[in-house]
Scaffold this motif. Structure first.
Motif, PDB file in Angstrom:
ATOM      1  N   ALA A  17      30.055  39.510  42.313  1.00  8.35           N
ATOM      2  CA  ALA A  17      28.608  39.730  42.229  1.00  8.35           C
ATOM      3  C   ALA A  17      28.338  40.513  40.954  1.00  8.35           C
ATOM      4  CB  ALA A  17      28.110  40.499  43.448  1.00  8.35           C
ATOM      5  N   GLY A  18      27.129  40.429  40.466  1.00  8.07           N
ATOM      6  CA  GLY A  18      26.777  41.065  39.204  1.00  8.07           C
ATOM      7  C   GLY A  18      27.153  42.525  39.101  1.00  8.07           C
ATOM      8  N   ALA A  19      27.015  43.263  40.180  1.00  6.73           N
ATOM      9  CA  ALA A  19      27.308  44.698  40.156  1.00  6.73           C
ATOM     10  C   ALA A  19      28.799  44.988  39.967  1.00  6.73           C
ATOM     11  CB  ALA A  19      26.814  45.352  41.446  1.00  6.73           C
ATOM     12  N   ALA A  20      29.652  44.008  40.205  1.00  5.85           N
ATOM     13  CA  ALA A  20      31.100  44.228  40.118  1.00  5.85           C
ATOM     14  C   ALA A  20      31.532  44.741  38.751  1.00  5.85           C
ATOM     15  CB  ALA A  20      31.849  42.946  40.465  1.00  5.85           C
ATOM     16  N   ALA A  21      30.823  44.373  37.713  1.00  4.43           N
ATOM     17  CA  ALA A  21      31.181  44.814  36.356  1.00  4.43           C
ATOM     18  C   ALA A  21      31.162  46.336  36.230  1.00  4.43           C
ATOM     19  CB  ALA A  21      30.237  44.178  35.333  1.00  4.43           C
ATOM     20  N   ALA A  45      36.099  37.373  41.957  1.00  4.09           N
ATOM     21  CA  ALA A  45      35.691  38.643  41.349  1.00  4.09           C
ATOM     22  C   ALA A  45      36.444  38.940  40.063  1.00  4.09           C
ATOM     23  CB  ALA A  45      35.881  39.789  42.338  1.00  4.09           C
ATOM     24  N   LEU A  46      37.611  38.352  39.888  1.00  3.01           N
ATOM     25  CA  LEU A  46      38.403  38.610  38.680  1.00  3.01           C
ATOM     26  C   LEU A  46      37.624  38.277  37.412  1.00  3.01           C
ATOM     27  CD1 LEU A  46      41.889  37.316  39.880  1.00  3.01           C
ATOM     28  CD2 LEU A  46      41.170  39.710  39.558  1.00  3.01           C
ATOM     29  N   ASP A  47      36.693  37.327  37.498  1.00  3.08           N
ATOM     30  CA  ASP A  47      35.869  36.963  36.343  1.00  3.08           C
ATOM     31  C   ASP A  47      34.713  37.930  36.119  1.00  3.08           C
ATOM     32  OD1 ASP A  47      37.405  34.712  35.744  1.00  3.08           O
ATOM     33  OD2 ASP A  47      36.217  33.415  37.055  1.00  3.08           O
ATOM     34  N   SER A  64      44.934  40.753  43.864  1.00  5.25           N
ATOM     35  CA  SER A  64      44.032  39.664  44.244  1.00  5.25           C
ATOM     36  C   SER A  64      44.768  38.563  45.001  1.00  5.25           C
ATOM     37  CB  SER A  64      43.348  39.072  43.018  1.00  5.25           C
ATOM     38  OG  SER A  64      44.317  38.496  42.157  1.00  5.25           O
ATOM     39  N   ARG A  65      46.058  38.768  45.178  1.00  6.97           N
ATOM     40  CA  ARG A  65      46.867  37.780  45.905  1.00  6.97           C
ATOM     41  C   ARG A  65      47.933  38.520  46.701  1.00  6.97           C
ATOM     42  NH1 ARG A  65      51.651  38.036  43.724  1.00  6.97           N
ATOM     43  NH2 ARG A  65      51.934  38.481  41.524  1.00  6.97           N
ATOM     44  N   TYR A  66      48.484  37.814  47.668  1.00  4.03           N
ATOM     45  CA  TYR A  66      49.579  38.402  48.431  1.00  4.03           C
ATOM     46  C   TYR A  66      50.762  38.636  47.495  1.00  4.03           C
ATOM     47  CZ  TYR A  66      47.058  37.496  52.717  1.00  4.03           C
ATOM     48  OH  TYR A  66      46.119  37.512  53.719  1.00  4.03           O
ATOM     49  N   ARG A  67      51.512  39.678  47.746  1.00  7.82           N
ATOM     50  CA  ARG A  67      52.647  40.002  46.883  1.00  7.82           C
ATOM     51  C   ARG A  67      53.782  39.020  47.137  1.00  7.82           C
ATOM     52  NH1 ARG A  67      56.900  42.577  49.185  1.00  7.82           N
ATOM     53  NH2 ARG A  67      56.621  43.120  51.357  1.00  7.82           N
ATOM     54  N   LYS A  68      54.615  38.855  46.134  1.00  5.16           N
ATOM     55  CA  LYS A  68      55.823  38.050  46.278  1.00  5.16           C
ATOM     56  C   LYS A  68      56.892  38.924  46.944  1.00  5.16           C
ATOM     57  CE  LYS A  68      54.596  35.273  42.330  1.00  5.16           C
ATOM     58  NZ  LYS A  68      54.833  34.951  40.936  1.00  5.16           N
ATOM     59  N   PRO A  69      57.876  38.319  47.585  1.00  2.91           N
ATOM     60  CA  PRO A  69      58.870  39.107  48.322  1.00  2.91           C
ATOM     61  C   PRO A  69      59.556  40.200  47.494  1.00  2.91           C
ATOM     62  CG  PRO A  69      59.114  36.790  48.858  1.00  2.91           C
ATOM     63  CD  PRO A  69      58.100  36.881  47.739  1.00  2.91           C
TER      64      PRO A  69
END
Length: 170
Positions: A17-21, A45-47, A64-69
């Protein structure tokens, strides 16, 4: 308290959302209040955020993603704020949909007794919809604090989320 340190860990779930910046403002306020901040961003939201700057500010990777093992586990959250919270994320959270890392973390929080504050960034047309109103009611029934009376006319009320959290953890 987290196992990693004696400081409390705040997960800040950021939506597209705009406020994320400007989420760095909430990070600074939370750090000033003594929180260790872990940013968890929805994929979209990364963008909207400056990942590098937020990582410098928090000293932690933006997740932003699940971690790798082989990757280390993040510290356990002592509390969570979802801000800015979009219509999509609020409705999915209420339904228990965990199709992203951010939603997976949120889905578990009420069941683990982790305080959650949601500060919506939703226009009046979407806020008037029955699915949204039902989602707010369901989240509140789970003990989630949804702040609907925040005034977004001037600027996004980041401080309101932290104030709600403080009143919840006292």
């Amino acid at each position: 308290m987290s196992e990693e340190s004696s400081e409390e860990v705040l997960y800040l779930i950021v939506c597209a959302a705009g406020a994320a910046a400007d989420v760095g403002r909430l990070v600074a306020m939370a750090q000033e209040a003594g929180w260790v901040v872990q940013i968890v961003a929805t994929p979209s939201a990364l963008d909207f955020i400056d990942v590098g700057e937020l990582e410098r500010q928090t000293g932690r990777p933006v997740r932003s993603r699940y971690r790798k093992p082989h990757e280390p586990k993040p510290p356990r959250a002592d509390a969570m704020i979802v801000a800015p919270a979009t219509y999509n994320t609020i409705n999915k959270f209420a339904l228990g949909i965990a199709d992203t890392y951010a939603l997976g973390v949120l889905a578990e929080a009420p069941g683990l007794g982790i305080p959650v504050v949601v500060l919506p960034f939703v226009n009046s047309a979407l806020a008037a919809r029955t699915p949204f109103r039902r989602s707010v009611e369901d989240l509140r029934a789970d003990g989630v604090r949804v702040v609907l009376d925040a005034d977004h006319s001037e600027s996004y009320p980041w401080e309101r989320a932290l104030a709600e959290l403080a009143s919840d953890t006292v």
